[in-house]
Each structure stands twice: as C-alpha cells, then as structure tokens.
Design an enzyme around this catalytic site. Structure first.
Site: not given
Ligand code: GLU
Length: 293
Positions: A235-237
């Site tokens: 994910a982006k995180r």
C-alpha cells in the site's frame, strides 16, 4: 471486435509497483496471445481528480501500450441500465432496503455460505414493498438461483466460490463493480481477464452473471499480489512504492520496470524482450515481497 485483454485501474491515486506489475502481466498475457490491450478507468467509485492522467503516464513510462481510446465507466451508465433492465425483465432482480448493519445482524439463511446476503428482502410482498420504498431508496440485487459457481483460472485451475444475491446497483444509484465489470468486458470484446488474485473470490459471481446475460465467460488469470515485508498487501504507506516517489529517490521508470521483470523471472529491458520470453507456466506463483528499490 478484436479479442482483447485489459487493465482496469480505479483512479483513486497513484499506481504502486504492485499495480504496475499486474498491468505488465496483463499486457504480456494479451500481447503474447495476439490480443488487443485496452485500458478502462473504473471511476464509478473512489475517483480522485488528476489520478487518471497520472496512472496513464506511469503505465506508459514502464512501457505498457494500449489500443484505442481509454474508456471510463462513468460514461457508460446506459449500458449498465440496459443490463439491469434485462435481468429485471426476466425476474432476476429485486429491491433491497437493508442497511449494512441489518445485513450483519440478520441470522444467515439455512445452508447459505458465510458472508452471503441473508435474503431479507428477497420475498417482500407488495404491501411491505410499499412501506419500505417510503423509508429509503432501494438497492437492486440479483436473484441468484445458485449458492456457488466454479470458474477456471489459468494459474489457479478450477475455483469454486460464493454466489449470493449480490448488489447490481447500490441504493445511491451507483452501478456495482460486479455488474459493470461483466458488462464492460463483454461490450469491449475482452475475452481475457488478468488481474490481482485478491479478485479471485468475486470471479464466480461475475462468471455466473455473465451466463445470465448470455455473455461468454472470459479466460481468467489471477496473478499473485505484491506484499510488504510484513506479508500484507502493498500500500502507499509502505514508503516509496509509486513511480513518483521512487523517482524522487533516484530510481528511473526503466529501473522500476526492470525490478518488476526480474521479479517475474523475465529479461530486463523493453517489454518486447520480456514478451519474447513470456510463458504463463513459468510465472512465479507466490506473492512478490517488496523490500524497496
Ligand atoms: N478496478 C479494479 C481494481 O483496481 C480492478 C477490476 C478488474 O480488473 O476486474 O482493483
């Protein structure tokens, strides 16, 4: 219509290396079988301004090419309405007034698989319908006459999964993904669906629906996802995972493409080189764990 494969991103933000890897795989599957390759923007839900342009830019930057104009789902409501009307005309839909909470709290129907819609609104009589209609807008559900369905997948073999009375149109009027994807693939001549294996569980619903709409079921290949070092879906995180962020860290799009190709055990360089070496049977079947560039 030329048979085609496709990539169908939701324009909710930048694509990350997992999305780009799936796009490259879909491109390889399509091109290696002489198919066209189409891009469809799945913007019925979760669209963020500017995301579509960024996604197309990033796909081009890793060498993914596509045929014809990009199609957007928000421009195709007429097609979805026609399909829902055809199903309704055949008695295969019903109105549902349940809230998410009511569904969670309802006792499940006997023999119904876990997670299936319990059928609360399936047999509402005219008087009850009248009352419910005055309380909240209805969603439209499919009246399914099976509880499971089996699909064939190039990488997974036969896969049997739940088919319940799933939603075709939400109560805010938005067409549900499962209906739109089936209608769009058929309308666009897509007979090969390559996508992340998180979508395998939805596939029996889609194939069953295709049958009801007299649409041929496409060939499916559900490809392994990219995971972070904790084993969760990337994910982006998870740090620098988009071309923009990787670029800021000094990694070119060609470098990212090569990392992806390497993870697929394919030769680095322009995608045409990978295409010449591409064999679905030799693809790694396990998720790729991303530990950074
Ligand atoms: N729009 C979906 C997603 O981005 C993909 C749908 C599909 O490939 O069928 O997860």
């Amino acid at each position: 219509m030329t048979p085609a494969g496709r990539f169908a991103p939701s324009p909710s933000g930048d694509l990350h290396v997992g999305n780009l890897r799936t796009a490259i795989l879909a491109w390889l599957f399509a091109r290696s079988t002489g198919r066209d390759f189409l891009l469809r923007v799945e913007d019925l839900d979760r669209a963020r301004a500017g995301a579509e342009a960024e996604q197309l830019r990033d796909l081009a930057a890793v060498g993914v090419t596509w045929d014809g104009a990009v199609v957007r789902q928000t421009e195709r409501s007429e097609l979805y309405s026609q399909a829902i009307s055809a199903l309704s005309g055949a008695g295969l839909t019903y109105e549902c007034f349940c809230t998410r909470r009511e569904i969670q709290e309802a006792p499940s129907a006997p023999h119904a698989p876990q997670g299936a819609y319990p059928g609360t609104c399936r047999n509402l009589g005219p008087a009850e319908l009248e009352i419910r209609r005055s309380t909240r807008p209805a969603a439209i559900r499919l009246r399914a006459d099976v509880t499971e369905y089996t699909v064939k997948d190039v990488l997974h073999g036969p896969f049997t999964g739940i088919v319940d009375d799933f939603v075709l149109r939400r109560n805010d009027g938005v067409t549900a993904y499962n209906l739109a994807v089936v209608v769009d693939d058929a309308a666009q001549g897509v007979d090969q669906v390559v996508r992340g294996d998180d979508l395998l569980p939805s596939t029996p619903r889609q194939a069953y629906l295709a049958g009801l709409l007299n649409i041929p079921v496409p060939e499916y290949a559900h490809v392994p996802l990219v995971l972070n070092s904790d084993g969760a879906r990337l994910a982006k995180r998870d740090g620098a995972v988009t071309l923009t962020d990787l670029g800021l860290a000094g990694h070119s799009a060609a470098e990212v493409r090569d990392l992806i190709l390497n993870s697929l055990k394919l030769p680095r360089g322009p995608l045409e080189r990978a295409l010449a070496a591409f064999r679905p049977d030799s693809l790694p079947r396990e998720p790729w764990v991303w530990t950074g560039a």
